[in-house]
Design a protein around this motif. Structure first.
Motif, short mmCIF file in Angstrom:
data_model
loop_
_atom_site.label_atom_id
_atom_site.label_comp_id
_atom_site.label_asym_id
_atom_site.label_seq_id
_atom_site.Cartn_x
_atom_site.Cartn_y
_atom_site.Cartn_z
N ALA A 52 124.90 68.33 -6.30
CA ALA A 52 126.19 68.47 -5.63
C ALA A 52 126.11 67.94 -4.23
N LEU B 291 135.31 71.80 -5.28
CA LEU B 291 134.30 71.51 -6.30
C LEU B 291 134.53 72.33 -7.57
N GLU C 152 135.27 71.17 -11.35
CA GLU C 152 134.33 71.53 -12.41
C GLU C 152 135.02 72.26 -13.56
N SER D 278 127.18 72.59 -8.15
CA SER D 278 126.73 72.77 -6.78
C SER D 278 125.29 73.24 -6.73
N THR E 297 129.81 62.36 -5.12
CA THR E 297 130.42 62.03 -6.40
C THR E 297 129.85 60.71 -6.91
#
Length: 845
Positions: A3, A15, A19, A403, A720
C-alpha cells in the motif's frame, strides 16, 4: 500488494473505499421479525443458551445512573428497590437513551433534586447534556491524527459512570456484576459505598456523552441477564465489558488515529490487538454511503491488521436515533451487513444478539477456534511481527489496495562521506527479544503446534490475509503458513502441486502437511457461507481457508547476518528461479521481500524462495491470469504498465461498495516471463538497502522526505499501479538523477554494494541483456569482492550502542570539562545485549 504510505484517516478511508468496491453485501429485511437472518444464524450458531425476555430483566435502581433515569422511577426513593429494565407497555427501555444529536446535547438533568425536569419533546425521557465538541459529534469530519492520548475524557470524571466501568479501566471498579452473580451482595455494598463517596464530593455530576450513556446501558444489561439466567456465565468471557474511553481519544499504538465509540474488551488495555468488537453510534438514518460506514471500514482494517489470526472482524452500528442495530462482518472477501433490528421494538431479538456477542464463545465474534494467542503475549507478539508488504488482490480486484503497516516516521540523519560508516545511534527496538515461552497454539489436521513467533503477516481487508508462524512440535521447528486462497479446490491445491513439482530443488521448502480448515466436521471454511446470495459483482471473489506446514524453518532475507550472506542469498534465489524455469518449466511469479528467506543448513546458509501459490506451468505465449502477478513494490515496469492498462476505471458506473447485479469485470491475461522475476529481485535488493540499516532486520525508519525534500525511491514504488508504473518509468529514463539518488538513499552500511546496484540498474535498462547467466555472473563477481571478515552482528550492535552512549555523554559535557567516558555499567549492559543477539541468531558452523 503493498500500500502507499498511509499516515492519516482521510487516505485510509479512500483506500478502504477502493478495496471494498462492490463487495459489501446487505442482507434483505426479514419477513419474520423474530428471525436472525442468514448471517447472524450462521456466526452465532455455536451459542445455544437460553436468553431471558426483555420484560423479565430487573436491576437495583441504584444501578441506573441518576442522569439516565426516566420519570417512571420518580416516586421511588429506596435505591435498593428492584426495577424493570424494559417497559413492555411503552415498548421502550427504562433508560434515558438519546434519540438525536439535539436531544443528546440538550441541557438535561436528573429526576430528583436536580435542576430542570422532564423533556417535553421526549415525554418521560430525561436526558443529560452531551459535552462533546462539534467535531466529536460530526462523523463527517475525519478523526484527528494528532496524538490525543493525554486528553481528558469526559467519562473519566463522571462518578456515576465509574460504577459501570465504561472508562475502560480494568481491575477494581467495584461493579457488582463484573464477574458473576456470586458475591453479588458484597460487591453491591461496595458500589453503594463508592456511590455515597462520589456524590458527597460532587453534588452535581458532570453530564455524560452519548457513548458513555450507551456504554453504561450495555454494561448494565450484561449483569441483568446474568442475574436472570446464571447459565449464561462462562469462565472465558466473564470480563467482557463495553468501554467508551476511546470515544474521545484514538486507540493507542497506531499511527492511523481512530476513535471507536464503544469497544468490547476483556480486562486489558484498549489496543487494536485486544479489542473484541466495536460499536459505532449515529443519530442519522442508515445509508450505505454515510460517513459512519467509512469509519467502520477503516477500523475493520485496523482490527484485522493487529489481529491477523481472526476469521472476521465484527462491528455493531446503531443508527436512526441510535435505535436501529445492524451487525457488520468484514472478512477477506469483503463485507456483509445484517438486517436491521430495532432495540426498542424488538428487544428480545436485540438481547439474543447482545448475548451472543458478550457471552458467546470467541467464535461468535470472529476468532478462529483452531488457533489461540495467549493474552499476556499479545503486545509482544505484534512487536515481533514485522511490517511486510502485502500480496496482490484477486484477478478481478487488482485496482484495490491493501494497506501495509507503516513504521513510525521520525527524523533520521544521513552520514556524510567523511563521517564514520556506522550510524551514531541504534533504534531501541532494533533487535527484538523472542518470547521466553510459546505465544499460542495452532491446529493442523489432528496435530497441535506451539506458536513461537509471528514471522510476518500481510495487511488489508480483501485478499489472502497470509500469516506465517514459527512453530514447534516434538522439539522440531516448522513454518506454518495460514492464508485464504481465492477460488475452488483446484486453486487451493495449486501451491501444493507446484511444491511437489519443485521437490528436490535446494532452497524450495518441503511440504509436511496441509489442511483445508473446517468450521464443522466435513464443512470447509469458505467465505461464501456468510453471503445469503451471490450477485454478479461478488462472484469468484470467495476464499477458502488453508494451512500449510513447511520445513525447514528459515528467517526473512532482511535478517541476514552479513553483507556476504545477504548477497549470497539473493544469488541463490536467482539460481532457484533458473532451475524452476529451465528444468521444471515453472514460473514463480512472485519474487518479493516477503518470499525471500535464508536457511541455516549447518554448513552455513543459503537463500530460499517460498510461496509457490501463484506459480504456473510455463505455456506458449507466456500469458497468464492477472491474479498472482507479484507484490506491488517489486513488480517489473512492464507488468505494472500492463496492469494499469487492464485496471477498471474507478469512474465506471458499476463501481461503489454495495454488491450488485452488474457483471464482474473481465479477467485479463498479462504477459509475464522470467525477466520480470529477475527484475523483481533487483527491487528486493534496492528496497533492503534503503529500508534497512544493517543486519538482523534493523529497520531504517525514514523521514517523510530526503534531505533534498525528495521522495524516497521505495515510497514511490508503494502506490497504485499507475503511480508505481510512472515512478519506475522515470527511474530508468532519468538515469542521471536516479543514480545520484540511489547513492544518497542507500544506508551507509550498504555503501560498498553501490557498484553492484549501479551495474544491475544499467543491466535492466537493456532488456536484451537480462538473463540468468548475466545476473548470476554479476552477483558472483561482486560477492567475491566483499570482505569475508565483517564484524559479527552482535559486535556490530555493541559498537553502535557504544558510539551512541559516547555521543550522549559528549552532549552532557560543560565548557572546559573533559568528555566523560562510558562507565563500566553501560559497557556491561552493551556486552550482555551482544550475547543476547548471538543467542537469538547463532552463526552457522
Amino acid at each position: 500488494m503493498s500500500a502507499p504510505a498511509v499516515h492519516d484517516v482521510t487516505t485510509m478511508d479512500k483506500l478502504t473505499d477502493l478495496e471494498l468496491s462492490r463487495l459489501i453485501l446487505e442482507e434483505n429485511h426479514l419477513d419474520h421479525k423474530d428471525e436472525l437472518g442468514h448471517l447472524l444464524s450462521l456466526i452465532f450458531r455455536s451459542y445455544t443458551d437460553h436468553v431471558p425476555k426483555a420484560e423479565e430483566l430487573t436491576v437495583p435502581l441504584k444501578k441506573i445512573p441518576i442522569d439516565s433515569r426516566t420519570n417512571t422511577f420518580l416516586d421511588i426513593e429506596d435505591e435498593e428497590t428492584t426495577v424493570p429494565l424494559y417497559n413492555g407497555q411503552t415498548r421502550q427501555w427504562n433508560w434515558a437513551l438519546p434519540t438525536s444529536y439535539k436531544s443528546a446535547s440538550c441541557a438535561g438533568s436528573g429526576v430528583r433534586g436536580r435542576k430542570g425536569g422532564t423533556n417535553k419533546e421526549l415525554g418521560d425521557w430525561v436526558l443529560v447534556a452531551d459535552n462533546r465538541t462539534e467535531a466529536d459529534l460530526s462523523e463527517s469530519q475525519p478523526e484527528s491524527t494528532t496524538d490525543q492520548t493525554n486528553s481528558d475524557s469526559p467519562v473519566k470524571d463522571n462518578p456515576m459512570l465509574s460504577m459501570t466501568d465504561v472508562s475502560g479501566d480494568s481491575g477494581d471498579s467495584g461493579d457488582p456484576w463484573e464477574t458473576s452473580p456470586d458475591g453479588y451482595e458484597e460487591a453491591l455494598a461496595s458500589a453503594s459505598s463508592d456511590l455515597a463517596e462520589t456524590t458527597s464530593r460532587e453534588t452535581e455530576p458532570k453530564p455524560s456523552t452519548t457513548e458513555a450513556i450507551f456504554g453504561s446501558f450495555f454494561n448494565t444489561v450484561t449483569p441483568a441477564l446474568l442475574l436472570k439466567e446464571p447459565n449464561l456465565t462462562h469462565k472465558h468471557n466473564l470480563s467482557r465489558k463495553w468501554s467508551a474511553a476511546n470515544s474521545s481519544r484514538p486507540v493507542c499504538g497506531e499511527e492511523i488515529a481512530r476513535k471507536p465509540d464503544l469497544t468490547l474488551l476483556d480486562d486489558l488495555e484498549a489496543r487494536w490487538d485486544t479489542i473484541k468488537a466495536v460499536c459505532e453510534l449515529t443519530a442519522s438514518p442508515y445509508l450505505p454511503s454515510q460517513t459512519l460506514l467509512k469509519t467502520l471500514d477503516s477500523k475493520a482494517y485496523l482490527l484485522l491488521k493487529h489481529q491477523p489470526w481472526r476469521r472476521f472482524a465484527l462491528f455493531i452500528s446503531l443508527c436512526n436515533g441510535y435505535h436501529d442495530l445492524r451487525i457488520h462482518l468484514y472478512d477477506h472477501s469483503g463485507g456483509v451487513v445484517s438486517p436491521c433490528t430495532n432495540i426498542d421494538k424488538e428487544p428480545d431479538k436485540y438481547l439474543h444478539i447482545f448475548s451472543c456477542i458478550v457471552f458467546g464463545n470467541l467464535e461468535c465474534i470472529g476468532f478462529d477456534p483452531t488457533i489461540s494467542i495467549l493474552k499476556h503475549t499479545l503486545h509482544h507478539t505484534l512487536e515481533l511481527s514485522g511490517s511486510r508488504p502485502t500480496k496482490d488482490l484477486p484477478s478481478k480486484r487488482q485496482d484495490l489496495i491493501e494497506s501495509a503497516q507503516i513504521e513510525e516516521v521520525v527524523e533520521s540523519s544521513q552520514l556524510e562521506e567523511n563521517e564514520l560508516s556506522l550510524p551514531p545511534a541504534v533504534a531501541e527496538d532494533m533487535v527484538p527479544t523472542p518470547a521466553a515461552e510459546p505465544i499460542g497454539k495452532i491446529c493442523v489436521n489432528k496435530n497441535t503446534y506451539n506458536i513461537l513467533e509471528i514471522i510476518f503477516s500481510t495487511q488489508g481487508l480483501v485478499g489472502r490475509g497470509s500469516v506465517c508462524y514459527l512453530a514447534r512440535k516434538d522439539d522440531e521447528e516448522y513454518i506454518i503458513k495460514d492464508h485464504c486462497v481465492l477460488g475452488g479446490q483446484t486453486a487451493v491445491l495449486n501451491e501444493i502441486n507446484m511444491m511437489k513439482k519443485m521437490e528436490g530443488v535446494c532452497g524450495v521448502p518441503q511440504l509436511v502437511e496441509y489442511w483445508l480448515i473446517e468450521v464443522a466436521p466435513g464443512e470447509v471454511e469458505d467465505t461464501r457461507a456468510y453471503r445469503y446470495k451471490f450477485p454478479r459483482s461478488i462472484q469468484d471473489t470467495f476464499h477458502i481457508h488453508v494451512r500449510l506446514v513447511l520445513k525447514p524453518r528459515a528467517r526473512p532475507l532482511h535478517k541476514f547476518r552479513s553483507k556476504v550472506e545477504f548477497l549470497g542469498a539473493i544469488r541463490d534465489i536467482v539460481n532457484i528461479q533458473r532451475q524452476a524455469v529451465e528444468k521444471r518449466k515453472v514460473l514463480h511469479r512472485d519474487a518479493s521481500l516477503n518470499n525471500a528467506m535464508i536457511e541455516d543448513d549447518g554448513d552455513g546458509s543459503h537463500g530460499m524462495l517460498i510461496d509457490w501459490e501463484f506459480a504456473v506451468d510455463i505455456v506458449e505465449g507466456e500469458q497468464y491470469v492477472v491474479g498472482g502477478t507479484g507484490t506491488l513494490p517489486f513488480m517489473s515496469w512492464s507488468l505494472l504498465f500492463n496492469l494499469y492498462l487492464h485496471t477498471p476505471d474507478t469512474s465506471d458506473e458499476r463501481s461503489g461498495k454495495r454488491a450488485s447485479g452488474s457483471r464482474p469485470y473481465p479477467v485479463a491475461l498479462i504477459k509475464h516471463d522470467y525477466k520480470d522475476d529477475l527484475e523483481s529481485m533487483f527491487y528486493v535488493f534496492v528496497w533492503t538497502c534503503i529500508e534497512y540499516r544493517g543486519p538482523l532486520g534493523m529497520k531504517h525508519v525514514l523521514p517523510k522526505r530526503t534531505k533534498e525534500g525528495l521522495n524516497w525511491i521505495t515510497r514511490e514504488w508503494s502506490r497504485t499501479y499507475k503511480q508505481c508504473s510512472a515512478s519506475k518509468t522515470r527511474f530508468f529514463y532519468h538515469s542521471d538523477h536516479y543514480t545520484v539518488q540511489l547513492t544518497k538513499q542507500f544506508d551507509p552500511y550498504f555503501r560498498d554494494l553501490l557498484p553492484l546496484a549501479l551495474e544491475w540498474y544499467n543491466l535492466i535498462k537493456d532488456p536484451v541483456s537480462v538473463c540468468f547467466n548475466n545476473v548470476i555472473a554479476m552477483l558472483e563477481k561482486h560477492l567475491a569482492n566483499l570482505p569475508w571478515n565483517e564484524p559479527s552482528p552482535g559486535l556490530l550492535v555493541s559498537t553502535w550502542m557504544l558510539q551512541g552512549l559516547s555521543a550522549s555523554a559528549s552532549s552532557l559535557s560543560t565548557d572546559g570539562e573533559d568528555t566523560p567516558s562510558v562507565d563500566e555499567t553501560s559497557k556491561k549492559r552493551v556486552i550482555e545485549h551482544r550475547w543476547t543477539t548471538d543467542l537469538i541468531l547463532p552463526k552457522p558452523m
